[in-house]
Scaffold this motif. Structure first.
Motif, PDB file in Angstrom:
ATOM      1  N   UNK A 211       0.837  -1.205   0.000  1.00 59.40           N
ATOM      2  CA  UNK A 211       0.000   0.000   0.000  1.00 59.40           C
ATOM      3  C   UNK A 211       0.874   1.258   0.000  1.00 59.40           C
ATOM      4  N   UNK A 212       1.936   1.234   0.792  1.00 56.91           N
ATOM      5  CA  UNK A 212       2.814   2.403   0.851  1.00 56.91           C
ATOM      6  C   UNK A 212       3.542   2.616  -0.470  1.00 56.91           C
ATOM      7  N   UNK A 213       3.969   1.537  -1.096  1.00 60.88           N
ATOM      8  CA  UNK A 213       4.666   1.669  -2.382  1.00 60.88           C
ATOM      9  C   UNK A 213       3.729   2.219  -3.458  1.00 60.88           C
ATOM     10  N   UNK A 214       2.478   1.807  -3.428  1.00 58.78           N
ATOM     11  CA  UNK A 214       1.510   2.329  -4.400  1.00 58.78           C
ATOM     12  C   UNK A 214       1.336   3.839  -4.234  1.00 58.78           C
ATOM     13  N   UNK A 215       1.280   4.298  -2.995  1.00 58.56           N
ATOM     14  CA  UNK A 215       1.136   5.723  -2.737  1.00 58.56           C
ATOM     15  C   UNK A 215       2.388   6.508  -3.057  1.00 58.56           C
ATOM     16  N   UNK A 216       3.525   5.842  -3.021  1.00 56.16           N
ATOM     17  CA  UNK A 216       4.797   6.515  -3.278  1.00 56.16           C
ATOM     18  C   UNK A 216       4.913   7.024  -4.706  1.00 56.16           C
ATOM     19  N   UNK A 217       4.415   6.271  -5.651  1.00 54.34           N
ATOM     20  CA  UNK A 217       4.551   6.679  -7.049  1.00 54.34           C
ATOM     21  C   UNK A 217       3.898   8.032  -7.295  1.00 54.34           C
ATOM     22  N   UNK A 218       2.714   8.243  -6.740  1.00 53.28           N
ATOM     23  CA  UNK A 218       2.052   9.537  -6.957  1.00 53.28           C
ATOM     24  C   UNK A 218       2.831  10.666  -6.284  1.00 53.28           C
ATOM     25  N   UNK A 219       3.443  10.390  -5.147  1.00 52.39           N
ATOM     26  CA  UNK A 219       4.274  11.406  -4.494  1.00 52.39           C
ATOM     27  C   UNK A 219       5.513  11.735  -5.338  1.00 52.39           C
ATOM     28  N   UNK A 220       6.095  10.700  -5.912  1.00 52.87           N
ATOM     29  CA  UNK A 220       7.289  10.905  -6.752  1.00 52.87           C
ATOM     30  C   UNK A 220       6.931  11.727  -7.985  1.00 52.87           C
ATOM     31  N   UNK A 221       5.764  11.468  -8.555  1.00 52.59           N
ATOM     32  CA  UNK A 221       5.342  12.205  -9.753  1.00 52.59           C
ATOM     33  C   UNK A 221       5.184  13.701  -9.477  1.00 52.59           C
TER      34      UNK A 221
END
Length: 181
Positions: free
Chosen positions: A118-128
């Motif tokens: 779940x955290x990794x999924x949310x990370x991508x949007x933060x990185x973008x």
């Protein structure tokens, strides 16, 4: 307490040494010392032990024994044994490595893998949202590495279970590749 009772409760050298093996194993996987002590003593004992016997023999607090037994039961590492004529719970260790590892994976390891997903999924949007393109590309590369590690870990767990005799890994949300034949 009489002198003979005190001597009966003292740990022998081999028991203390064997318990130390379990204390080190518990520490290795991030569990408290008392967990290793409780499991180790039960492992050494030729009979199931009561709560009070665990407290007395290990010389640890009732709270530590209570929490430890609760966690060990939750993990499937300790089970209750019926003793005729006794109203107290008696505990004995689970001796099947497959059941021990399965209990640990299911109760301790799998929840961390799931929450990590779940955290990794949310990370991508933060990185973008990163303005610096070079830093964004670097972060996406690192995220890709973490996703690879996660994927490999998910593949490793069934192999561990296969080495221990084969088992369906998780009861919930199982997919075909989570079975080992």
């Amino acid at each position: 307490m009489s002198a003979s009772s005190s001597n009966d409760s003292a740990l022998s050298a081999w028991e203390a040494s064997m318990i130390d093996v379990f204390v080190r194993a518990a520490s290795l996987i991030g569990l408290p010392r008392s967990i290793g002590e409780i499991y180790g003593l039960l492992y050494c004992s030729p009979r199931a032990l009561t709560f009070d016997e665990l407290v007395e023999r290990l010389q640890i607090s009732k709270g530590s024994v209570s929490q430890g037994v609760k966690l060990l039961r939750q993990l499937g590492a300790v089970k209750l044994k019926y003793v005729a004529g006794s109203r107290r719970d008696h505990y004995q260790p689970e001796l099947s490595m497959k059941r021990l590892v399965r209990g640990f994976i299911k109760d301790q390891f799998e929840p961390h893998l799931s929450s990590g997903s779940e955290r990794l999924q949310g990370l991508e949007s933060l990185i973008q949202q990163e303005d610096n393109e070079a830093l964004r590309e670097h972060a996406m590369g690192r995220l890709g590495t973490l996703l690879t590690w996660q994927q490999r870990t998910r593949k490793l767990v069934p192999i561990v279970m296969a080495v221990l005799g084969g088992a369906k890994l998780f009861d919930q949300d199982s997919s075909a590749d989570e079975y080992v034949i």
